[in-house]
Design a protein around this motif. Structure first.
Motif, PDB file in Angstrom:
ATOM      1  N   ALA A   2      36.303  42.709  53.538  1.00 51.44           N
ATOM      2  CA  ALA A   2      36.605  41.748  52.256  1.00 51.44           C
ATOM      3  C   ALA A   2      35.569  41.359  51.448  1.00 51.44           C
ATOM      4  CB  ALA A   2      37.479  40.343  53.006  1.00 51.44           C
ATOM      5  N   TRP A   3      35.590  40.866  50.280  1.00 51.97           N
ATOM      6  CA  TRP A   3      34.450  40.311  49.553  1.00 51.97           C
ATOM      7  C   TRP A   3      34.214  39.034  49.765  1.00 51.97           C
ATOM      8  CZ3 TRP A   3      34.032  36.054  46.198  1.00 51.97           C
ATOM      9  CH2 TRP A   3      33.002  36.033  45.567  1.00 51.97           C
ATOM     10  N   THR A   4      32.840  38.442  49.837  1.00 50.60           N
ATOM     11  CA  THR A   4      32.326  37.320  49.885  1.00 50.60           C
ATOM     12  C   THR A   4      31.341  37.236  48.831  1.00 50.60           C
ATOM     13  OG1 THR A   4      30.519  37.159  51.439  1.00 50.60           O
ATOM     14  CG2 THR A   4      32.795  37.769  52.573  1.00 50.60           C
ATOM     15  N   PRO A   5      31.104  35.740  48.714  1.00 59.78           N
ATOM     16  CA  PRO A   5      30.145  35.581  47.722  1.00 59.78           C
ATOM     17  C   PRO A   5      28.660  35.552  48.191  1.00 59.78           C
ATOM     18  CG  PRO A   5      31.446  33.496  47.902  1.00 59.78           C
ATOM     19  CD  PRO A   5      31.623  34.376  49.008  1.00 59.78           C
ATOM     20  N   GLU A   6      28.530  36.061  49.492  1.00 63.08           N
ATOM     21  CA  GLU A   6      27.261  36.725  50.033  1.00 63.08           C
ATOM     22  C   GLU A   6      26.746  37.788  49.272  1.00 63.08           C
ATOM     23  OE1 GLU A   6      25.339  34.987  52.906  1.00 63.08           O
ATOM     24  OE2 GLU A   6      26.562  33.460  51.703  1.00 63.08           O
ATOM     25  N   VAL A   7      27.697  38.532  48.967  1.00 64.70           N
ATOM     26  CA  VAL A   7      27.131  39.889  48.317  1.00 64.70           C
ATOM     27  C   VAL A   7      26.082  39.511  47.076  1.00 64.70           C
ATOM     28  CG1 VAL A   7      29.105  39.882  46.420  1.00 64.70           C
ATOM     29  CG2 VAL A   7      28.187  41.855  47.070  1.00 64.70           C
ATOM     30  N   TRP A   8      26.366  38.292  46.277  1.00 63.86           N
ATOM     31  CA  TRP A   8      25.483  37.965  45.405  1.00 63.86           C
ATOM     32  C   TRP A   8      24.012  38.017  45.564  1.00 63.86           C
ATOM     33  CZ3 TRP A   8      29.734  34.307  42.969  1.00 63.86           C
ATOM     34  CH2 TRP A   8      30.695  35.231  42.216  1.00 63.86           C
ATOM     35  N   LYS A   9      23.867  37.611  46.917  1.00 65.74           N
ATOM     36  CA  LYS A   9      22.447  37.143  47.621  1.00 65.74           C
ATOM     37  C   LYS A   9      21.991  38.567  48.019  1.00 65.74           C
ATOM     38  CE  LYS A   9      24.139  32.543  48.706  1.00 65.74           C
ATOM     39  NZ  LYS A   9      24.046  31.724  50.297  1.00 65.74           N
ATOM     40  N   SER A  10      22.750  39.491  48.011  1.00 65.82           N
ATOM     41  CA  SER A  10      22.136  40.648  48.437  1.00 65.82           C
ATOM     42  C   SER A  10      21.047  41.465  47.624  1.00 65.82           C
ATOM     43  CB  SER A  10      23.268  41.807  48.961  1.00 65.82           C
ATOM     44  OG  SER A  10      23.747  42.428  47.664  1.00 65.82           O
ATOM     45  N   THR A  11      20.023  42.226  48.606  1.00 70.29           N
ATOM     46  CA  THR A  11      19.014  42.880  47.443  1.00 70.29           C
ATOM     47  C   THR A  11      19.854  44.188  46.897  1.00 70.29           C
ATOM     48  OG1 THR A  11      17.419  42.578  49.241  1.00 70.29           O
ATOM     49  CG2 THR A  11      17.096  44.616  47.940  1.00 70.29           C
ATOM     50  N   ALA A  12      20.941  44.666  47.757  1.00 71.04           N
ATOM     51  CA  ALA A  12      21.448  45.790  46.728  1.00 71.04           C
ATOM     52  C   ALA A  12      22.115  45.167  45.610  1.00 71.04           C
ATOM     53  CB  ALA A  12      22.723  46.381  47.680  1.00 71.04           C
ATOM     54  N   PHE A  13      22.596  44.396  45.587  1.00 71.79           N
ATOM     55  CA  PHE A  13      23.493  43.633  44.258  1.00 71.79           C
ATOM     56  C   PHE A  13      22.291  43.256  43.340  1.00 71.79           C
ATOM     57  CE2 PHE A  13      25.109  40.271  41.578  1.00 71.79           C
ATOM     58  CZ  PHE A  13      26.309  40.752  40.915  1.00 71.79           C
ATOM     59  N   GLU A  14      21.326  42.872  43.561  1.00 70.77           N
ATOM     60  CA  GLU A  14      20.095  42.529  42.516  1.00 70.77           C
ATOM     61  C   GLU A  14      19.607  43.844  42.174  1.00 70.77           C
ATOM     62  OE1 GLU A  14      15.754  40.786  42.204  1.00 70.77           O
ATOM     63  OE2 GLU A  14      16.872  39.900  43.848  1.00 70.77           O
ATOM     64  N   PRO A  38      30.697  29.428  44.686  1.00 68.06           N
ATOM     65  CA  PRO A  38      31.471  30.589  45.351  1.00 68.06           C
ATOM     66  C   PRO A  38      32.447  31.340  44.549  1.00 68.06           C
ATOM     67  CG  PRO A  38      32.223  28.410  46.203  1.00 68.06           C
ATOM     68  CD  PRO A  38      31.354  28.308  44.975  1.00 68.06           C
ATOM     69  N   TRP A  39      32.714  30.675  43.202  1.00 72.06           N
ATOM     70  CA  TRP A  39      33.696  31.357  42.586  1.00 72.06           C
ATOM     71  C   TRP A  39      33.038  32.224  41.252  1.00 72.06           C
ATOM     72  CZ3 TRP A  39      34.260  26.129  43.568  1.00 72.06           C
ATOM     73  CH2 TRP A  39      33.667  25.422  42.740  1.00 72.06           C
ATOM     74  N   SER A  40      31.784  31.973  41.253  1.00 71.34           N
ATOM     75  CA  SER A  40      31.022  32.674  39.946  1.00 71.34           C
ATOM     76  C   SER A  40      29.602  32.501  40.140  1.00 71.34           C
ATOM     77  CB  SER A  40      31.494  32.008  38.861  1.00 71.34           C
ATOM     78  OG  SER A  40      30.748  30.732  38.540  1.00 71.34           O
ATOM     79  N   GLY A  41      29.152  33.549  39.687  1.00 72.62           N
ATOM     80  CA  GLY A  41      27.434  33.676  39.770  1.00 72.62           C
ATOM     81  C   GLY A  41      26.670  33.842  38.338  1.00 72.62           C
ATOM     82  N   VAL A  42      25.994  32.904  38.072  1.00 74.53           N
ATOM     83  CA  VAL A  42      25.092  33.178  36.738  1.00 74.53           C
ATOM     84  C   VAL A  42      23.639  33.309  36.995  1.00 74.53           C
ATOM     85  CG1 VAL A  42      24.898  32.179  34.322  1.00 74.53           C
ATOM     86  CG2 VAL A  42      27.115  31.737  35.456  1.00 74.53           C
ATOM     87  N   TRP A  43      23.133  34.602  36.402  1.00 70.71           N
ATOM     88  CA  TRP A  43      21.425  34.433  36.545  1.00 70.71           C
ATOM     89  C   TRP A  43      20.836  34.452  35.224  1.00 70.71           C
ATOM     90  CZ3 TRP A  43      25.669  36.798  39.070  1.00 70.71           C
ATOM     91  CH2 TRP A  43      25.579  36.850  40.439  1.00 70.71           C
ATOM     92  N   ARG A  44      19.772  33.820  35.104  1.00 66.90           N
ATOM     93  CA  ARG A  44      19.059  33.829  34.053  1.00 66.90           C
ATOM     94  C   ARG A  44      17.964  34.902  33.964  1.00 66.90           C
ATOM     95  NH1 ARG A  44      15.830  29.896  30.466  1.00 66.90           N
ATOM     96  NH2 ARG A  44      13.951  31.033  30.150  1.00 66.90           N
ATOM     97  N   VAL A  45      18.013  35.838  32.886  1.00 67.16           N
ATOM     98  CA  VAL A  45      17.298  36.984  32.764  1.00 67.16           C
ATOM     99  C   VAL A  45      16.074  36.834  31.860  1.00 67.16           C
ATOM    100  CG1 VAL A  45      17.237  39.453  32.477  1.00 67.16           C
ATOM    101  CG2 VAL A  45      19.492  38.327  33.224  1.00 67.16           C
ATOM    102  N   ASP A  46      14.850  36.831  32.484  1.00 64.91           N
ATOM    103  CA  ASP A  46      13.702  36.734  31.738  1.00 64.91           C
ATOM    104  C   ASP A  46      13.176  38.158  31.616  1.00 64.91           C
ATOM    105  OD1 ASP A  46      13.106  33.932  31.257  1.00 64.91           O
ATOM    106  OD2 ASP A  46      13.247  33.893  33.446  1.00 64.91           O
ATOM    107  N   ALA A  47      13.086  38.681  30.306  1.00 58.49           N
ATOM    108  CA  ALA A  47      13.050  40.192  30.098  1.00 58.49           C
ATOM    109  C   ALA A  47      12.317  40.567  28.909  1.00 58.49           C
ATOM    110  CB  ALA A  47      14.317  40.906  29.887  1.00 58.49           C
ATOM    111  N   GLU A  48      11.986  41.765  28.882  1.00 61.47           N
ATOM    112  CA  GLU A  48      10.841  42.191  27.733  1.00 61.47           C
ATOM    113  C   GLU A  48      11.491  41.732  26.276  1.00 61.47           C
ATOM    114  OE1 GLU A  48       9.029  46.416  26.134  1.00 61.47           O
ATOM    115  OE2 GLU A  48      10.543  46.348  27.859  1.00 61.47           O
ATOM    116  N   ARG A  49      12.860  41.945  26.163  1.00 62.82           N
ATOM    117  CA  ARG A  49      13.166  41.283  24.901  1.00 62.82           C
ATOM    118  C   ARG A  49      13.746  40.019  24.722  1.00 62.82           C
ATOM    119  NH1 ARG A  49      16.792  46.977  25.179  1.00 62.82           N
ATOM    120  NH2 ARG A  49      15.001  48.337  25.149  1.00 62.82           N
ATOM    121  N   GLY A  50      13.536  39.010  25.637  1.00 63.77           N
ATOM    122  CA  GLY A  50      13.611  37.837  25.461  1.00 63.77           C
ATOM    123  C   GLY A  50      14.361  37.101  26.724  1.00 63.77           C
ATOM    124  N   CYS A  51      15.072  36.283  26.483  1.00 63.10           N
ATOM    125  CA  CYS A  51      16.028  35.276  27.612  1.00 63.10           C
ATOM    126  C   CYS A  51      17.433  35.771  27.527  1.00 63.10           C
ATOM    127  CB  CYS A  51      15.598  33.695  27.523  1.00 63.10           C
ATOM    128  SG  CYS A  51      16.801  32.917  28.739  1.00 63.10           S
TER     129      CYS A  51
END
Length: 310
Positions: A2-14, A38-51
């Motif tokens: 079963a899916w759990t929010p822990e997947v968002w903390k995994s190295t594989a997901f990153e 637990p119902w959503s994840g949002v990540w800030r992406v600092d990247a070559e072309r901006g935020c």
């Protein structure tokens, strides 16, 4: 498994997320989770072309990328336009969109609640021809009685809320009849609209965070923002200032129904809005294992269902 929010903390997901993001952003320098629900994840992406920001919802709410895909074709000025999206995995990548409406209000910018709600209703009206393409939970006012009978019979409703669930069938059913009599079409209901879920765009508001969305009466969208505004000015929801911003939204539909009838139907639409909140919470609670949900939220679907009958 079963899916759990822990997947968002995994190295594989990153690694998977970085691989999906980088073709659109250039090299990813940092990936930081900024919303940890637990119902959503949002990540800030600092990247070559901006935020940038990337979002994924829990399985029960995975329609946001699809909504963004549809709206980006017909109403790009009303949403935070996607840089990339994956409808199957519900991944949505957007650029940093600047100030939220709430931040702009706090800074004393020349924005207000009237244009925010007017724009929200323009978006809802624009969505009417394509609302079926979004494949959302449908809460048709004319059929809400039957919907609530199914809900009462199929949901695991705690005993203390059973009487309210029974009452909702007729109370909200009658409210649905009143709203249906207006003749308004079904539209996209954001279902969590407020001043922190919109950015200040070049031509008005740009809306985001559609994970709770349903298809319903456009009037149902007003319950949350009117309550938030009333609290912000320490007023009741019958305060003339609150009613004034409601009018700014209702006038978008005034060619289809008289303003007096639209105003009179708002309390009934608020009952439909409570059912919509119950629906989105039920989608979350059915797909997120209980141990990951704070105890205060574990009966939120039943609580909102009971609220609809009060």
């Amino acid at each position: 498994m079963a899916w759990t929010p822990e997947v968002w903390k995994s190295t594989a997901f990153e690694h998977e997320l970085r691989d999906w993001i980088s073709p659109h952003t250039g090299a990813v320098r940092a990936l930081t989770r900024v919303k940890d629900h637990p119902w959503s994840g949002v990540w800030r992406v600092d990247a070559e072309r901006g935020c940038f920001y990337v979002k994924q919802n829990c399985p029960g709410q995975q329609h946001e990328a699809r909504i963004a895909s549809v709206l980006s074709r017909i109403a790009p000025d009303f949403i935070v336009e996607p840089v990339a999206l994956d409808e199957e995995r519900d991944l949505l990548l957007t650029r940093d969109a600047g100030r939220t409406w709430r931040e702009a209000l706090a800074e004393g910018a020349a924005v207000g609640w009237e244009p925010l709600l007017h724009d929200a209703m323009l978006l809802a009206r624009t969505s009417v021809p394509v609302v079926d393409d979004m494949r959302l939970t449908v809460l048709d006012p004319a059929g809400i009685r039957d919907h609530l009978v199914r809900t009462r019979d199929e949901w695991r409703i705690p005993e203390e809320f059973r009487a309210a669930a029974d009452a909702a069938v007729e109370v909200v059913g009658a409210a649905g009849d009143q709203v249906a009599a207006l003749g308004l079409p079904l539209a996209l209901d954001h279902n969590d609209l407020h001043d922190a879920n919109a950015f200040v765009g070049d031509h008005g508001a740009r809306f985001f965070d559609f994970g709770d969305a349903v298809a319903s009466s456009p009037l149902a969208v007003l319950r949350i923002p009117l309550a938030v505004y009333a609290r912000s000015i320490h007023a009741s929801e019958n305060d003339p200032r609150v009613l004034a911003i409601a009018d700014a939204a209702l006038e978008v539909w005034s060619d289809l129904a008289p303003m007096a009838e639209l105003r009179a139907a708002l309390p009934a639409a608020n009952r439909l809005a409570a059912v919509a909140r119950a629906e989105s919470w039920h989608r979350i609670l059915e797909s997120v294992p209980e141990e990951f949900v704070a105890e205060d939220y574990r009966r939120a679907d039943a609580e909102w269902l009971a609220e609809s009958a009060l």
